[in-house]
Design a protein around this motif. Sequence first.
Motif: not given
Length: 844
Positions: A433-440, A455-460, A481-486
């Motif tokens: 189980q893993q979750n990683y993300g980034g936000n600028l 802000n631009v973000y992604n969460s996987a 799996t989940v891929n969320n960005n916005g």
Amino acid sequence: MLLPKSFHFLFFTFFLVLNLSAQNKGKVVSIKKIIFEIEQQHQVSFNYTEDNISGLEIMPPKKTFSLQQKLDYLSKNTNLSFENIGNQFINIYKKEKEFPTICGYVFSSSDKKPIENANISLLNKTQTATDVKGYFEIKKGDKNIILSAHVGYITKRIAANSQDVENCLQIVLEPEVTELHEIKANAILASGISKNKDGSLEIKPKKFGILPGLIEPDALQTMQQIPGVNSIDESVSSINVRGGTHDQNLFLWNGIRMYQTGHFFGLISVFNPNLAHTISIYKNGSSAFYGESVSSVVAISSTPETAEKNSFSAGINMINADVYAKYNVSKKSYIEISARKSITDFVETPTYKEYFNKVFQNTTITDFSDKQNVNYKSDKKFGFYDATLKFAQKIGNKDQLILDLITIKDNLEVFQSATVYDMNKSENNVLRQQNYGGNLSWKRNWNSFNTTKINVYNSAYELLANQKNSLGNQIVIQENTVNNNGINLENNHIINSKFSFNDGYQFNEIGITNLEEVTNPDFYRKVKDVLRTHALIAEGKYNDTISRIYFKAGMRINYIEKFKKYIAEPRIQFSCGINKNLNLELLGELKSQNVQQIIELQKDYFGIEKRRWIVSNNSTIPIQKSRQLSLNLFYKKGDWLLDIENFYKKVTGITTSSQGFQNQLEFVRTTGDYEIWGSEMLIQKKMNHFLTWLSYTYNHNNYHFSNYEYPSFPNNFELMHTVSWAAIYEKNNFKIALGTKWSTGRPKTPPDNSQIDNSNPVLVYKKPNSANVHIFSQVNLSSTYKWETANGIQYKLGVSILNILNRKNEISEYYRISSLTNSIEEVETFSLQRTPNLSFRISF
């Protein structure tokens, strides 16, 4: 002869008088003599000191002048001032030194409008004020430094020169935006926890004191101490806020939505407790900028409010070790990192063993061992880690860039073998189980009144299970799996000191994939769904600290592309200070969410993390919607605090598969809603270094499934009565906390034994949730001690014991048909037994 002589005499006398008159007119006399003559002529009395008129001589005024004309004449030709009191008394003063007059206009830099009643002053204390046109006049002094000031503007200091006497000054004032810090009732439950005007609770981990059973400021463990927040199974991955399931909560880390919230399958928060700067928790009345949840909001920010020095810390407890470092690269930039890893790869502590037994009871992992006959062997590997990175850079005086990265992972490998009925059986199970993300994010302060943030973000997120069974040579793979960005855009506008307005736009895209693959027999299914939403947000806030009125109203309008559907979500927060001790608060909101977690089979993913994320299809899986209203009465006087809140909440669009049924509804697929109302109370008393509090929660929570034979029955997450108590002592660097939690048992569904044929048993249940498991009761203890050396190095030692009375608390109960005995067996799940923990930390 006489005539000429008389003529000559008169002619001579005439010119002599003219000559004498001319000589008298040009002759100066003492001012004292002039004053005496005026007193005689006009019947007045002069008041003066000899020093003011001594040695002063001028030509006298004409006797034909009126009294006032003579006084004006004297004033003009001397350094004296004459105060006429009723044409009877005249006071004489020395004149102040005369200076030229300076004029000017004062304007606001934001809208270029004149500022009325601005205070204009010189260093010699001479003052004046501007008129409606922003105009002023002031006499120039010895030190020509002009100070211009007005409430809400930065005071400006100007040096006036000789040219400013002829030309009016143009003074432009910059607005001063002063953040009014809210008056918070500090030390709610513990130091470092406070309540904001918007109804949210705020946790400052770096100022956190201590709570029973906790030696670190774990965000998700701490929030379970708040009335109305529970975890049915003691897991941070199953937090229920006012009857909602865990997936109905929105967990944000620096703007990134987190789909995994727990390490060790829920017993530890994935958020490093030594990192976060501010944690905000909303049970109701959240901002319109928070979407995609029908229950609570937990927003975690690791960005400090003020600049901080370089720092480093490292710690270890009986589950994991971690490090944290912050380094200022320059005056305008810094980098911050944190990392945490389990120590289970190296040692199995008593804490780890208790956690392992709690997590894996009644799962396929333990089912395997329960069915053993002889020669059972097991080899297991478990570990987790999380790491974060932040880089912040200021650009000029108005811009700032911040990059946030986070990665989380849990990995379990279990190899089991046994001889069952003379047959060798083995399984190799892998669960990841893993979750990683980034936000600028980019933030710009256009001026003191207007700010923009983008802000631009992604969460996987990934949940993967791989099971290899030697018996039948079968491989089962399950993946979610989940891929969320916005992108989020937010504008903040300060209208004045009381009113502000925010607006923004949000775009969100989420794609969820569910994969199932089986060999022997072969089966393959992969489903991917994508949903894109747009949201327009407007929000206004009125905050009058004098009248103690706080009002915030917002509107969020969501548009879902796939369904061509608009959803309006109004929010309201109202707070009124009845007096300085008593505050009344009203909160309300309408919210929605498009993703949820469901359980298809209780044994999915080995029965450990059996929930999978799915996307709404607007039919069999509806969009969940909630409406909630609460009324709060908050009283604080001296060291006493009383908080009472009544609430009503309804959530529609839920599915039976999202509620974790383990009764007759486990395989029923229908939709409905739940409705909950109740009260939450907290009473607290502080005495010097001692703090004690008592909380009580009452919930009445029912499901409504109109298409089912029992259309209404108690909610799976109903804890009708919950009582918590804590006593905390903090003095200097020593802290200790003792507390207990008591609650009525959660609902269960017993079988109807009168309708079961024991020779060929088939489960027949009574009405869903018609009974309850046993009462839950637990006593916890924790203590910390901190000391510092002469060179500034700090050390902290902590110890905690969960369930110190070692009470065996039942947290769930269900029934199944035993394949070994062909009979109905009762399966019980229990909470943690007595669990110690020890921590040590060093920081500088």
